[in-house]
Scaffold this motif. Structure first.
Motif, short mmCIF file in Angstrom:
data_model
loop_
_atom_site.label_atom_id
_atom_site.label_comp_id
_atom_site.label_asym_id
_atom_site.label_seq_id
_atom_site.Cartn_x
_atom_site.Cartn_y
_atom_site.Cartn_z
N TYR A 87 -8.19 -60.75 -50.34
CA TYR A 87 -8.66 -61.45 -49.14
C TYR A 87 -7.96 -62.80 -49.02
O TYR A 87 -7.50 -63.17 -47.94
N SER A 88 -7.87 -63.51 -50.11
CA SER A 88 -7.18 -64.81 -50.10
C SER A 88 -5.73 -64.66 -49.69
O SER A 88 -5.20 -65.47 -48.93
N GLU A 103 -1.40 -64.98 -45.52
CA GLU A 103 -0.33 -64.33 -44.76
C GLU A 103 -0.63 -64.26 -43.26
O GLU A 103 0.26 -64.46 -42.44
N ARG A 104 -1.87 -63.94 -42.91
CA ARG A 104 -2.20 -63.65 -41.50
C ARG A 104 -3.12 -64.68 -40.85
O ARG A 104 -3.35 -64.59 -39.65
N GLY A 105 -3.66 -65.58 -41.60
CA GLY A 105 -4.62 -66.53 -41.05
C GLY A 105 -6.02 -65.96 -41.18
O GLY A 105 -6.22 -64.78 -41.46
#
Length: 55
Positions: free
Chosen positions: A8-9, A14-16
């Motif tokens: 998740y981190s 990577e994607r915000g």
């Protein structure tokens, strides 16, 4: 809310933080609609005709 996991981190890096962005937009839309609804013309009472205001 829940325990953050390494994946998740990494996804956030990577994607915000998409869920946070969505919550922010939903709150902005709620505030905008609240202002519009508060200033919207009221419908006529029963038996009265609606007369819109001239621009």
């Amino acid at each position: 809310m829940f325990q953050e996991t390494p994946i998740y981190s990494r996804l956030i890096a990577e994607r915000g933080d998409v869920p946070q962005e969505v919550r922010g937009e939903a709150e902005r839309i709620r505030r905008d609609l609240g202002r519009l609804i508060a200033t919207a013309p009221q419908p006529p009472a029963a038996g009265q005709h609606y007369r819109p205001h001239a621009p």
